[in-house]
Write a protein that holds these residues in place. Structure first.
Motif, PDB file in Angstrom:
ATOM      1  N   MET A   1       5.833   7.225   8.594  1.00 34.14           N
ATOM      2  CA  MET A   1       6.858   8.180   9.031  1.00 34.14           C
ATOM      3  C   MET A   1       7.929   8.358   7.958  1.00 34.14           C
ATOM      4  N   ARG A   2       8.411   7.238   7.438  1.00 32.48           N
ATOM      5  CA  ARG A   2       9.510   7.308   6.448  1.00 32.48           C
ATOM      6  C   ARG A   2       9.069   8.102   5.216  1.00 32.48           C
ATOM      7  N   ILE A   3       7.903   7.760   4.674  1.00 33.66           N
ATOM      8  CA  ILE A   3       7.448   8.406   3.441  1.00 33.66           C
ATOM      9  C   ILE A   3       7.097   9.874   3.708  1.00 33.66           C
ATOM     10  N   ALA A   4       6.368  10.120   4.775  1.00 38.97           N
ATOM     11  CA  ALA A   4       5.903  11.485   5.048  1.00 38.97           C
ATOM     12  C   ALA A   4       7.082  12.421   5.323  1.00 38.97           C
ATOM     13  N   LEU A   5       8.045  11.990   6.135  1.00 36.40           N
ATOM     14  CA  LEU A   5       9.156  12.879   6.484  1.00 36.40           C
ATOM     15  C   LEU A   5      10.066  13.099   5.275  1.00 36.40           C
ATOM     16  N   ASN A   6      10.372  12.037   4.548  1.00 36.37           N
ATOM     17  CA  ASN A   6      11.221  12.214   3.362  1.00 36.37           C
ATOM     18  C   ASN A   6      10.588  13.174   2.365  1.00 36.37           C
ATOM     19  N   ARG A   7       9.303  13.023   2.113  1.00 35.05           N
ATOM     20  CA  ARG A   7       8.666  13.856   1.092  1.00 35.05           C
ATOM     21  C   ARG A   7       8.456  15.291   1.578  1.00 35.05           C
TER      22      ARG A   7
ATOM     23  N   ILE B   1       0.821  -1.224   0.000  1.00 28.16           N
ATOM     24  CA  ILE B   1       0.000   0.000   0.000  1.00 28.16           C
ATOM     25  C   ILE B   1       0.854   1.273   0.000  1.00 28.16           C
ATOM     26  N   GLU B   2       2.164   1.132  -0.192  1.00 26.95           N
ATOM     27  CA  GLU B   2       3.016   2.337  -0.197  1.00 26.95           C
ATOM     28  C   GLU B   2       2.615   3.366  -1.256  1.00 26.95           C
ATOM     29  N   PRO B   3       2.195   2.923  -2.478  1.00 26.47           N
ATOM     30  CA  PRO B   3       1.733   3.941  -3.438  1.00 26.47           C
ATOM     31  C   PRO B   3       0.566   4.767  -2.887  1.00 26.47           C
ATOM     32  N   MET B   4      -0.337   4.110  -2.166  1.00 23.52           N
ATOM     33  CA  MET B   4      -1.461   4.842  -1.567  1.00 23.52           C
ATOM     34  C   MET B   4      -0.949   5.807  -0.496  1.00 23.52           C
ATOM     35  N   LEU B   5       0.023   5.346   0.309  1.00 25.28           N
ATOM     36  CA  LEU B   5       0.573   6.225   1.351  1.00 25.28           C
ATOM     37  C   LEU B   5       1.223   7.451   0.720  1.00 25.28           C
ATOM     38  N   THR B   6       1.956   7.221  -0.369  1.00 25.93           N
ATOM     39  CA  THR B   6       2.634   8.329  -1.052  1.00 25.93           C
ATOM     40  C   THR B   6       1.615   9.334  -1.584  1.00 25.93           C
ATOM     41  N   GLU B   7       0.537   8.813  -2.139  1.00 30.24           N
ATOM     42  CA  GLU B   7      -0.507   9.696  -2.677  1.00 30.24           C
ATOM     43  C   GLU B   7      -1.152  10.520  -1.546  1.00 30.24           C
ATOM     44  N   ILE B   8      -1.392   9.878  -0.415  1.00 28.68           N
ATOM     45  CA  ILE B   8      -1.980  10.582   0.734  1.00 28.68           C
ATOM     46  C   ILE B   8      -1.026  11.675   1.238  1.00 28.68           C
ATOM     47  N   VAL B   9       0.260  11.330   1.329  1.00 30.57           N
ATOM     48  CA  VAL B   9       1.262  12.300   1.796  1.00 30.57           C
ATOM     49  C   VAL B   9       1.328  13.482   0.833  1.00 30.57           C
ATOM     50  N   ASP B  10       1.374  13.203  -0.463  1.00 33.77           N
ATOM     51  CA  ASP B  10       1.490  14.291  -1.431  1.00 33.77           C
ATOM     52  C   ASP B  10       0.254  15.195  -1.406  1.00 33.77           C
ATOM     53  N   GLY B  11      -0.897  14.592  -1.172  1.00 36.66           N
ATOM     54  CA  GLY B  11      -2.125  15.389  -1.038  1.00 36.66           C
ATOM     55  C   GLY B  11      -2.019  16.346   0.137  1.00 36.66           C
TER      56      GLY B  11
END
Ligand code: HEM
Length: 403
Positions: free
Chosen positions: A362-368, A116-126
């Motif tokens: 945490m990893r995806i949100a902080l990096n982005r 589900i990482e693609p979904m997490l990335t999309e949520i973070v970018d939103g």
């Protein structure tokens, strides 16, 4: 222990130091602790053992000589009201705990979270789009730290996000403190009613969606293995667990990294460092600071101390994560440290089921966040960032930033 000697024990729970969100205990409270296993006075009457060393905390949380059931007579309560409800396996012991917990383990395993990482990335970018649109300045708690875990757990469970303001508010009232017991109970009841109605709706749907609630209805309720009331409670537990904790970790981590510009630069240059850094962020901030309560169901020894049947223990995750014998120079935030043995997610059978999800968020949100806003900085002096000193999950109430 006589009543007179109970009066002289340090009062639990300790308050978080007001001046520095990254100081886990006031010096005065720290000095009042007598040795690795000592006694504290509980605000609800009586006393409990305070367990502070990493190996002892792990031993207690791993041992089946301890119960997590807050309804047991004499269970050590650090607050007048500790929320619990039907289906909340976090408060259950033995086979019944395992039976309910197992229904979720596959979904929260690392390999499924990777999917589900693609979904997490999309949520973070939103969320980052909303930050960009709002500022500078902007509040990262309202626009980043809260909506990311909220939207994620809603998507996973199949809870309509349009209702998120309602349950964000409810879970805030349950996990936050300073609330009256009646208000916390009312918040649990409101969330329970909401999810009971949602589960009824999902049960009537044909075909059903592929969300977690629909799946569990098909696999566990239709087959008679689970009562709808249990699923309701489990869903409430996941909604609350998935919300406040991760949100506080995101805001606290952002604040900490902004205060360590060289370490942040190293991370920006090499985002793969974030995976290790996340463990150190979890250790260093340990947002579940109050400690986890347990009651001995038989005589048991922890760290050389005999704990008798019926006595309570408070396992201090924060102090265990600052145990110098396990983490040298523990007061230093070191993204390169091997911090994996920390207990920020607890330990043993109740160890956080959501940890692979929390780590990925945490990893995806902080990096982005740091990639998108290279000039990100605090918009107020660090000392003015408002904290939640009494909450079950320590965190920030707002984080004003600019760029
Ligand atoms: C960084 C974020 C998080 C932290 C620091 C955290 C912390 C913890 C801790 C310390 C426990 C142990 C409680 C005990 O032993 O009494 C726990 C259990 C639990 N957590 Fe988390 N949590 C986080 C994120 C999540 C997420 C994202 C979810 C849901 C998706 C979640 C759901 C749960 C559940 C259901 C339990 C109970 C497990 C059981 O009793 O078997 N948590 N968490």
């Amino acid at each position: 222990v006589t009543d007179v000697s109970i009066e002289s024990l340090p009062l639990f729970p300790f308050r978080n130091p007001a001046h520095n969100p990254f100081s886990i205990l006031d010096d005065r409270d720290l000095q009042s602790i007598e040795g690795p296993i000592s006694r504290v006075r509980l605000p609800t009457g009586g006393w409990a053992w305070l367990v502070t060393r990493l190996p002892d905390v792990k031993a207690a949380l791993r041992s089946d000589a301890f119960s997590a059931d807050v309804n047991r007579p004499g269970f050590p309560l650090a607050r007048p009201y500790v929320p619990t409800a039907r289906g909340w396996f976090i408060r259950m012991d033995g086979d019944e705990h395992l039976r309910l917990r197992r229904m979720f383990t596959a979904q929260f395993m690392t390999k499924n979270i990777r999917r589900i990482e693609p979904m997490l990335t999309e949520i973070v970018d939103g969320a980052l789009d909303a930050v960009a649109a709002a500022g500078p300045p902007a509040d990262l708690v309202a626009l980043f730290a809260l909506p990311i875990p909220s939207l994620t757990i809603c998507r996973m469970l199949g809870v309509p996000y349009k209702d998120h303001a309602f349950f964000q508010e409810c879970s805030g009232r349950i996990v936050g403190t300073g609330e009256e017991p009646e208000d916390m109970m009312a918040a649990v009841a409101e969330l329970t009613d909401y999810l009971a109605a949602l589960i009824e709706t999902r049960r009537a749907e044909k075909p059903r969606g592929d969300d977690l609630l629909s799946q569990l209805i098909t696999e566990q309720i239709d087959t008679g293995e689970l009562e709808p009331e249990d699923l309701t409670g489990m869903a409430v537990l996941l909604l609350i667990g998935g919300h406040e904790t991760t949100a506080n970790m995101l805001s606290m981590s952002t604040l900490l990294l902004l205060q360590h510009p060289e370490k942040l630069e190293a991370l920006r240059a090499n985002p793969s460092l974030m995976e290790n850094t996340v463990e150190e962020l979890l250790r260093y901030t340990t947002i579940v600071r109050e400690g986890l309560a347990r009651q001995a169901v038989r005589d048991v020894e922890v760290g050389g101390q005999l704990i008798r049947e019926g006595e309570g223990v408070m396992t201090m995750l924060s102090l265990a994560n600052y145990d110098e014998s396990a983490f040298a120079d523990a007061d230093t935030f070191d993204p390169y440290r091997q911090a994996h043995q920390h207990v920020a997610f607890g330990f043993g059978v109740h160890q956080c089921i959501g940890q692979p999800l929390a780590r990925a968020e945490m990893r995806i949100a902080l990096n982005r966040l740091f990639a998108r806003f290279p000039t990100l900085r605090l918009a107020v002096p660090a000392a003015d960032v408002p904290t939640r000193p009494d909450a079950l999950a320590y965190g920030l109430t707002s984080l004003p930033v600019s760029w």
